[in-house]
Write a protein that holds these residues in place. Structure first.
Motif, mmCIF file in Angstrom:
data_model
loop_
_atom_site.group_PDB
_atom_site.id
_atom_site.type_symbol
_atom_site.label_atom_id
_atom_site.label_comp_id
_atom_site.label_asym_id
_atom_site.label_seq_id
_atom_site.Cartn_x
_atom_site.Cartn_y
_atom_site.Cartn_z
ATOM 1 N N TRP A 9 -3.590 9.838 1.499
ATOM 2 C CA TRP A 9 -2.718 9.399 0.415
ATOM 3 C C TRP A 9 -1.893 8.165 0.719
ATOM 4 O O TRP A 9 -1.638 7.353 -0.188
ATOM 5 C CB TRP A 9 -1.850 10.553 -0.090
ATOM 6 N N PRO A 10 -1.473 7.942 1.950
ATOM 7 C CA PRO A 10 -0.769 6.676 2.202
ATOM 8 C C PRO A 10 -1.617 5.457 1.829
ATOM 9 O O PRO A 10 -1.145 4.531 1.180
ATOM 10 C CB PRO A 10 -0.490 6.739 3.700
ATOM 11 N N LEU A 11 -2.913 5.521 2.189
ATOM 12 C CA LEU A 11 -3.801 4.395 1.857
ATOM 13 C C LEU A 11 -3.961 4.260 0.355
ATOM 14 O O LEU A 11 -3.795 3.175 -0.221
ATOM 15 C CB LEU A 11 -5.167 4.610 2.525
ATOM 16 N N VAL A 12 -4.244 5.393 -0.308
ATOM 17 C CA VAL A 12 -4.474 5.351 -1.763
ATOM 18 C C VAL A 12 -3.230 4.807 -2.476
ATOM 19 O O VAL A 12 -3.306 3.892 -3.292
ATOM 20 C CB VAL A 12 -4.828 6.759 -2.289
ATOM 21 N N SER A 13 -2.073 5.370 -2.113
ATOM 22 C CA SER A 13 -0.846 4.943 -2.805
ATOM 23 C C SER A 13 -0.587 3.455 -2.597
ATOM 24 O O SER A 13 -0.209 2.747 -3.522
ATOM 25 C CB SER A 13 0.359 5.729 -2.287
ATOM 26 N N ALA A 14 -0.803 2.983 -1.373
ATOM 27 C CA ALA A 14 -0.543 1.558 -1.097
ATOM 28 C C ALA A 14 -1.525 0.666 -1.846
ATOM 29 O O ALA A 14 -1.168 -0.420 -2.305
ATOM 30 C CB ALA A 14 -0.641 1.297 0.398
ATOM 31 N N LEU A 15 -2.738 1.161 -2.006
ATOM 32 C CA LEU A 15 -3.767 0.352 -2.692
ATOM 33 C C LEU A 15 -3.344 -0.014 -4.104
ATOM 34 O O LEU A 15 -3.713 -1.044 -4.634
ATOM 35 C CB LEU A 15 -5.074 1.149 -2.765
ATOM 36 N N GLY A 16 -2.542 0.819 -4.730
ATOM 37 C CA GLY A 16 -2.126 0.555 -6.107
ATOM 38 C C GLY A 16 -1.250 -0.680 -6.236
ATOM 39 O O GLY A 16 -1.233 -1.336 -7.271
ATOM 40 N N LEU A 17 -0.564 -1.039 -5.152
ATOM 41 C CA LEU A 17 0.407 -2.139 -5.252
ATOM 42 C C LEU A 17 -0.233 -3.468 -5.663
ATOM 43 O O LEU A 17 0.226 -4.109 -6.607
ATOM 44 C CB LEU A 17 1.173 -2.279 -3.941
ATOM 45 N N PRO A 18 -1.311 -3.918 -4.998
ATOM 46 C CA PRO A 18 -1.897 -5.196 -5.421
ATOM 47 C C PRO A 18 -2.430 -5.156 -6.854
ATOM 48 O O PRO A 18 -2.392 -6.159 -7.562
ATOM 49 C CB PRO A 18 -3.017 -5.434 -4.409
#
Ligand code: HEM
Ligand SMILES: [Cu+2]
Length: 641
Positions: A581-590
């Motif tokens: 989930w850290p990766l998935v959540s961060a991916l949303g930012l860009p």
């Protein structure tokens, strides 16, 4: 050897939440890892990649300036390259390198098994990476930013066209989220997770400097983020924060940027100063001279660094009172910096010095930083700064402190800690070749810039005419920059060669002083089999050596490292579990970024993606990673994953 018993919390996975990955090995594990060591390596590898990219940008700039009337780059291309070079080196190289070394070594230095918030830690890395890739995607999506690394308004609001600056704004906001989460983690980890006996005045200096910059980041990132949001609004939503015609004030941007920007330079230099404070004592075989002075001068710099920002604005017309005030505060901040330098000299004085590569870079750091510091003092003399500002004299200054300082310090740390991270020593001969090529190349590149600047060559100018008297030194500077490039090639070859056939390293190849050297190389996933009991500063050194009547170190009889430590394992070792989930959540930012710059549809999609990740992250159960020995579970819990 007693197996550790582990209890599994009685929570059941929420409906729809992905089962947590258990594997901590293999490629996939790098995307789900929450291990501080692996996250440190991810930051490090990414920073090396961006260093090479930022370096290539610098070589193109130097090629363009090698001779008068250069036509390798157009003015627009030149503006884009120095903007991306400066932004990359500051935000995507030197800053994440502190996060890399801090992530890997702070828990080891304080005797902890991980950081306080492992998943948030992973999120910080993915947000940093997302911000860097987002920024660089601008090259393929309409053009990269061209407003300089400090993006002065109105140049970046009313007078820049296309979306490059929007990418710069949003890219920095995203990496800023990464920096904030990393800082929060370091602060809570260092304050709460020190091993018993690891009091503040026994903490290694490197860990202290990470603590100081984490507080600086918590203060500075919000300041620049406010400025960036105001600039984005001026560019996209018709506000006038910096538009003087409509009652705004472009100088406001400069205050906001440098109120962040000057603490930022300490965020860049304090961790390398911490590294050097680790390396000098080990290779001089003496404790750090004036430990508490080195620590508290770092803390003092952390505080005083907030009171000097307008020395970047001596020529904008702040008025004599303000200019005098900032001249004085700038002079004062040279004092704690000087204290550090004299304490490093005191550590070397009378030491039995081993000129290994980490030591060469540490001594190189001290020498080059002194030169950068002294030119900094000349900038602090505001009338003189009128001559120097916006010339190559300033470019020389900040490369002596950021390259000669920060990068030399970082390389010292790489050669010092490489054996701990990988169990192999980098080749010493190639290390020395790297050092001397870089030392000579560096001074050939940036030394002449002092002369060119005082002869009036302005920075950020894509070419110059013949007959200005700048030709010779520009050519030397360009030759120097390619010598630096050659030194980096030697460094990369050394890593490649060591990975293939390097010399194996023992747990303590340098006969060092701090806790990270008391465990195996590389360390086990849980770091310490038994949480150490700390009894002194440089505790590991004192575990190894007593003193004879003359105070000379006398070796003590000891068992091996970690597992052979008396008393074997702690009964219960709890390790954080991998998570997607850290990766998935961060991916949303860009995606939010793209949505804002191009189309609203994207924004909705990205928002959903982020929201989903955080929900699952909060709801996912806590399970033990696969690498842990199989726990003897209480019977009634059988079958609950
Ligand atoms: C690898 C060797 C490097 C070379 C050859 C190099 C060269 C240069 C040159 C020539 C400029 C001035 C461009 C101009 O104003 O016309 C520049 C700007 C800059 N460099 Fe470097 N540099 C190097 C490494 C670094 C490093 C390690 C940092 C560290 C943080 C750094 C940070 C900057 C910054 C912040 C700027 C200002 C960009 C701007 O004006 O917006 N450089 N560099
Ligand atoms: Cu400053």
């Amino acid at each position: 050897m007693a197996t550790a018993t582990v209890t599994v919390p009685a929570s059941t996975p929420a409906a729809g939440a992905l089962r947590r990955p258990r594997s901590t090995t293999g490629i996939a594990s790098w995307f789900t890892t929450v291990d501080h060591k692996k996250i440190g390596l991810l930051y490090g590898m990414t920073a090396i990649l961006f260093f090479v990219i930022g370096g290539v940008e610098a070589l193109l700039i130097r090629l363009q300036l090698a001779a008068p009337g250069g036509n390798i780059l157009s003015a627009q291309e030149y503006n884009t390259l120095f903007t991306m070079h400066g932004t990359t080196m500051v935000f995507l190289v030197v800053m994440p390198t502190a996060a890399a070394v801090g992530n890997y070594f702070v828990p080891l230095q304080i005797g902890a098994r991980d950081v306080a918030f492992p998943r948030l830690n992973a999120y910080g890395y993915w947000a940093f990476l997302a911000g860097g890739l987002f920024l660089y995607s601008s090259f393929f999506l309409g053009g990269a930013p061209d407003g300089g690394w400090f993006g002065y308004a109105n140049l970046t609001s009313d007078y820049s066209f296309g979306t490059g600056i929007d990418f710069w704004i949003i890219g920095l906001i995203i990496t800023g989220i990464g920096s904030l989460t990393a800082s929060l983690n370091f602060i809570v980890t260092i304050l709460n997770m020190r091993a018993p006996g690891m009091t503040f005045m026994r903490m290694p200096v490197f860990t202290w400097m990470i603590l100081v910059i984490s507080f600086l980041l918590i203060g500075a990132i919000p300041v620049i983020t406010i400025g960036l949001i105001e600039l984005f609004f001026d560019r996209n939503f018709g506000t006038n924060f910096f538009n003087v015609v409509k009652g705004g004030d472009p100088i406001l941007w400069q205050h906001l940027f440098w109120l962040f920007g000057h603490p930022e330079v300490y965020i860049l230099i304090l961790p390398p100063m911490g590294i050097v404070s680790e390396v000098l004592p080990v290779f001089a075989r003496k404790p750090l001279f004036g430990y508490s002075f080195v620590v508290f001068s770092g803390v003092a710099i952390g505080f005083m660094g907030w009171g000097v920002w307008a020395h970047h604005m001596f020529s904008v017309g702040l008025g004599p009172a303000a200019v005098t005030g900032f001249t004085l505060s700038t002079m004062f901040i040279a004092v704690p910096t000087g204290v550090k330098i004299f304490n490093w000299m005191g550590t070397l004085w009378g030491g039995s010095i081993r000129f290994k590569t980490p030591m060469l870079f540490a001594i190189g750091f001290v020498a080059m930083f002194i030169i950068g510091g002294l030119s900094g003092v000349t900038h602090g003399v505001s009338p003189a700064d009128r001559q120097q500002t916006d010339t190559y004299y300033v470019v020389a200054h900040f490369h002596y402190v950021l390259f000669g300082g920060a990068m030399f310090g970082i390389f010292s740390g790489v050669y010092y800690w490489f054996p701990k991270m990988f169990g192999k020593l980098l080749h010493e001969g190639l290390g020395k070749l790297h050092f001397w090529l870089m030392f000579v190349g560096f001074n050939l590149t940036f030394g002449p810039m002092h002369v060119l600047g005082l002869q009036g060559q302005p920075r950020r100018t894509y070419t110059y005419p013949e007959g200005m008297g700048w030709d010779f030194w520009n050519l030397i500077s360009t030759i120097g920059s390619f010598t630096i490039a050659l030194s980096i090639a030697v460094f990369l070859y050394n890593i490649f060669r060591t990975a293939r056939k390097g010399e194996m390293a023992s747990d303590d190849p340098w006969d060092a002083r701090t806790l990270e050297w008391s465990i195996s190389s590389p360390p086990p996933p849980h770091n310490f089999d038994r949480v150490p009991m700390v009894e002194a500063r440089d505790d590991f050194w004192h575990q190894k050596y007593g003193e004879d009547n003359e105070g000379r170190p006398v070796a003590r009889v000891r068992g091996g490292s970690n597992g052979d430590a008396p008393g074997g394992h702690d009964e219960h070792i709890h390790m954080p579990s991998p998570s997607y989930w850290p990766l998935v959540s961060a991916l949303g930012l860009p995606f939010i970024g793209y949505g804002l710059i191009f189309h609203w549809g994207w924004l909705v999609l990205a928002g959903l993606l982020v929201a989903w990740g955080i929900f699952a992250w909060a709801m996912e159960p806590d399970v033990e990673p696969e690498s842990e020995p199989e726990p003897e579970l209480e019977p009634e819990l059988e079958g609950v994953e």
